[in-house]
Design an enzyme around this catalytic site. Structure first.
Site, PDB file in Angstrom:
ATOM      1  CG  ASP A   1      -2.206   0.873   0.885  1.00 36.69           C
ATOM      2  OD1 ASP A   1      -2.151   1.683  -0.062  1.00 36.69           O
ATOM      3  OD2 ASP A   1      -3.229   0.756   1.598  1.00 36.69           O
TER       4      ASP A   1
HETATM    5  C1  BGC Z   1      -5.148   3.164   0.143  1.00 36.22           C
HETATM    6  C2  BGC Z   1      -5.369   2.114  -0.907  1.00 36.22           C
HETATM    7  C3  BGC Z   1      -5.298   2.718  -2.287  1.00 36.22           C
HETATM    8  C4  BGC Z   1      -3.963   3.403  -2.431  1.00 36.22           C
HETATM    9  C5  BGC Z   1      -3.749   4.015  -3.805  1.00 36.22           C
HETATM   10  C6  BGC Z   1      -3.926   4.005  -0.136  1.00 36.22           C
HETATM   11  O1  BGC Z   1      -3.859   5.109   0.687  1.00 36.22           O
HETATM   12  O2  BGC Z   1      -5.046   2.553   1.401  1.00 36.22           O
HETATM   13  O3  BGC Z   1      -6.619   1.501  -0.686  1.00 36.22           O
HETATM   14  O4  BGC Z   1      -5.487   1.739  -3.257  1.00 36.22           O
HETATM   15  O5  BGC Z   1      -3.873   4.436  -1.484  1.00 36.22           O
HETATM   16  O6  BGC Z   1      -4.499   5.137  -3.994  1.00 36.22           O
END
Ligand code: BGC
Length: 737
Positions: free
Chosen positions: A273
């Site tokens: 993530d």
């Molecule tokens: C979130 C994810 C997301 C990623 C990309 C993160 O902050 O937890 O769910 O896919 O950002 O935007």
């Protein structure tokens, strides 16, 4: 030895897969360490457009992937450079958060789950995939498969609710929808099972917070939906932000290597993530970026999102002999394999976005049906609903009646608010503008000014019924939007109190990203519909429901607490040694009472939720009778048939979601007081009844014991065929050795 086992492995694969493995190997042999680390790096640098610096980096093989990448033209140009001007011509993969629709916005996932309709959920994902692929994006960061038991957690909106069985079915449906029959089809995109794993158990419902989940609970509750996505062929996984039992999930060898790779045989790639690799420093699990990179790589995170510790640190670590090159090769193999499965090496780069795929009539129809099926009727006193179309005037009041952005909900990046159909617009269409008096009363859900109250009261007085559109604005749920209060924000309750002075029949429609507490509104309104954030077609769906062109059929997939102090409250909890008893009920909220007995309850609120998992009313009534089991015993490995009659005892044809639950009364580890094992959505005409039959295999009763083994244990069980998790017809059976 190594070649021998590899060729054995290849023998077991279909020809196309063998060819992919051979191409990946050949390519890997030609790659420099820098190019390998580039493949393992995902950047946000195209967000604002493509700069000369980024072009030069792509040429050099610095990046394997971009997220949130600029316009269609920027992506096409970046891809052209990667394919034609980089040394090895390895394509980029573009990722995006297409969580509940790209241009056509479907209800938030928690809303979709209340439909209990995997087919429709898959269709929505299919349409989202078409729109996304048409824009040159090949990968969505969805479905989110975190089991969510805590409405304080803002990301409950993105979840499929609290039940692992239902979340597994619906999550797998989303994977099928996004990925289609074949990943390399022009309208398929790679799905991403996230956030692996346990993220939803954040302490206190506070986003990014620590999670403590014993292994048996992890396997019985939190891993199941991910395993189902794996079984559905999901192309990628995302490791999460949370610290799980002391080891952050982006450095967790047990979950990523042992469970995901070894036990489940996953051979796609894992992306971290956002910065979750380097956040292991703040977690206190890595001293610096080099250690964070090593620990993430060791655990099996193949691609690093946004932070750059892989690229910056691993080269010197490999050269110093501290990191084994094999780990890097394995990560690159996983990434290239998915890129090949997607056909990125072979497909021509699209030259123009396919606008014809956007916001189509078919997409709008699916969005409307899903918004309709996911809306849950919570109260309908004296048949307040449906309203008659021959009603004189209606007053439309509340901050969510005409707010396109808010009704779309969290994680909407690519929709056009001007295409969203609001309840106000839809009601004007249904009744004619002259019969709709609109006075929002409050500008947004958080508004505390009473400046609009007088006009709202006047509108109510001039009307024959009052429709209140209340809830949460878009920005109150989703990531990093945890709440410690679950009430309707701002002066919404006061607005309802004011408008009630008109003495007109009132219907409350709540549009929100999470279960909320709104008893004062429920007391005053004759009917309450909970519509979540319903997306582009929320307005027409609600107009149909309010005027009886559609009948509510959604059922809650997350328990609604009476007050935030009860959280987490979920149906599939364990018993205690002192379970509450019926006489513990009937406590006036907030009025402490001396307990009659020492049981697991509260002394100032009932221990039960306001609305249980599985709950939802209809414009008709359903009677359950005649529970039958094919036998009082089932031999281990055998099956049992459980059936009941469901009669439509009201006046309209409607659909009912009939639910099957079981409980094992004693086992080697304690088992939940109820667990969903199956359900059917049945349509029944008034005055008619249907026999609803379930086949229960003893394998369906299996659980992970404290040694991590999947077992079915013999013993006594209860079984229910039920309209929700708190009621139903109960029977008993035994599983024998
Ligand atoms: C979130 C994810 C997301 C990623 C990309 C993160 O902050 O937890 O769910 O896919 O950002 O935007």
């Amino acid at each position: 030895m190594h070649t021998y086992s590899l060729s054995l492995l290849l023998l077991a694969l279909p020809a196309a897969a063998v060819e992919i493995e051979q191409r990946v190997d050949a390519l890997l042999q030609r790659m420099t360490l820098g190019e390998k680390l580039g493949q393992m790096s995902q950047s946000n640098a195209l967000r604002g457009g493509i700069s000369p610096e980024v072009k030069a980096e792509i040429r050099k093989g610095r990046w394997g992937s971009f997220l949130n990448a600029g316009s269609f033209e920027d992506r096409a140009e970046a891809q052209r450079i990667a394919l034609k001007e980089s040394r090895l011509g390895i394509p980029l993969i573009f990722g995006r958060d297409v969580i509940h629709g790209y241009r056509t916005v479907f209800p938030i996932p928690l809303g979709q789950s209340a439909s209990w309709d995997p087919e429709l959920v898959a269709q929505a994902a299919r349409i989202a995939a078409r729109e996304t692929a048409a824009m040159g994006i090949q990968w969505t960061f969805a479905p989110m498969l975190d089991i969510a038991r805590d409405p304080r957690w803002g990301r409950i909106a993105e979840s499929l609710g609290e039940d692992p069985y239902l979340a597994s079915l619906l999550g797998a449906a989303m994977v099928r929808g996004f990925q289609g029959a074949s990943l390399d089809a022009p309208d398929s995109i790679a799905a991403c099972a996230k956030h692996y794993v346990g993220y939803g158990a954040a302490e206190g419902g506070r986003d990014y917070n620590t999670t403590w989940i014993p292994e048996a609970e992890l396997r019985n509750v939190y891993l199941r939906s991910f395993q189902a996505a794996r079984a559905a062929g999901v192309a990628t996984f995302m490791s999460a932000f949370n610290n799980l039992n002391g080891i952050p999930t982006s450095g967790n060898v047990f979950t990523l290597r042992q469970v995901l790779r070894k036990e489940w045989g996953f051979d796609g790639f894992v992306v971290s993530d956002w910065n979750s690799v380097t956040q292991m420093i703040a977690h206190g699990y890595a001293g610096d970026a080099a250690e964070a990179a090593f620990k993430a790589l060791r655990a099996g995170v193949d691609m690093e999102m946004n932070s750059t510790s892989y690229y910056d640190q691993l080269k010197s670590e490999v050269e110093a002999g501290k990191v084994d090159l094999k780990l890097i090769d394995e990560a690159v193999r996983n990434i290239l394999r998915v890129k090949m499965r997607l056909g990125l090496f072979d497909k021509p780069v699209p030259t123009a976005p396919d606008n014809a795929a956007m916001f189509t009539a078919e997409g709008r129809e699916v969005a409307k049906r899903l918004a309709t099926e996911s809306t849950v009727l919570l109260k309908n006193e004296n048949r307040t609903l449906p309203l008659s179309k021959s009603i004189g005037k209606v007053a439309v009041i509340g901050p969510l009646a005409d707010s396109p952005v808010d009704q779309m909900g969290c994680w909407v990046r690519d929709a056009d608010p001007s295409e969203v159909r609001t309840p106000l617009a839809a009601l004007k269409e249904t009744l004619g503008a002259a019969r709709v008096v609109y006075a929002p009363g409050l500008k947004v859900s958080r508004d505390v000014s009473r400046a609009g109250f007088a006009a709202a009261l006047e509108a109510a007085r001039a009307a024959d019924a009052v429709l209140l559109f209340l809830g949460e604005e878009q920005s109150l749920s989703g990531e990093a939007h945890s709440r410690a209060f679950l009430d309707l924000p701002g002066a919404q309750e006061a607005l309802v109190e004011e408008v009630a002075r008109a003495g007109k029949p009132m219907v409350a429609v709540i549009l929100a990203g999470r279960p909320l507490t709104f008893q004062k509104v429920t007391e005053r309104a004759g009917a309450v519909l909970f519509a979540w954030h319903p997306g582009s077609m929320g307005g027409p769906a609600l107009a149909d429901l309010l005027f009886g062109d559609a009948v509510p059929s959604g059922k809650l997939t997350a328990s609604f607490p009476r007050t935030v102090g009860q959280t987490p409250v979920y149906y599939n909890h364990m018993s205690t040694g002192r379970p509450p008893v019926p006489s513990d009920l009937g406590i006036k909220m907030g009025m402490p009472k001396d307990p009659a007995q020492d049981t697991a309850k509260y002394i100032d609120v009932d221990y039960t939720p306001e609305y249980p998992f599985g709950f939802g009313l209809s414009y008709t009534t359903f009677e359950y009778s005649n529970l039958r089991l094919s036998s009082p015993t089932a031999p281990m490995g055998g099956t049992l048939t459980v059936s009941a009659e469901v009669a439509n005892s009201g006046a309209v044809e409607a659909e009912e979601i009939v639910q099957l639950y079981t409980r094992q009364l004693a086992a080697s580890v304690t088992r939940p007081v109820r667990e969903l094992k199956g359900y059917r959505r049945v349509r029944i005409k008034p005055g008619q009844k249907q026999t609803v039959e379930f086949t229960l295999r003893t394998a369906d009763l299996a659980f992970y014991n404290e040694r991590g083994q999947l077992v079915t244990e013999p013993g006594a069980f209860q079984v229910w065929v039920a309209p929700n998790s708190a009621r139903g017809l109960r029977g008993e059976f035994r599983v024998t050795e």
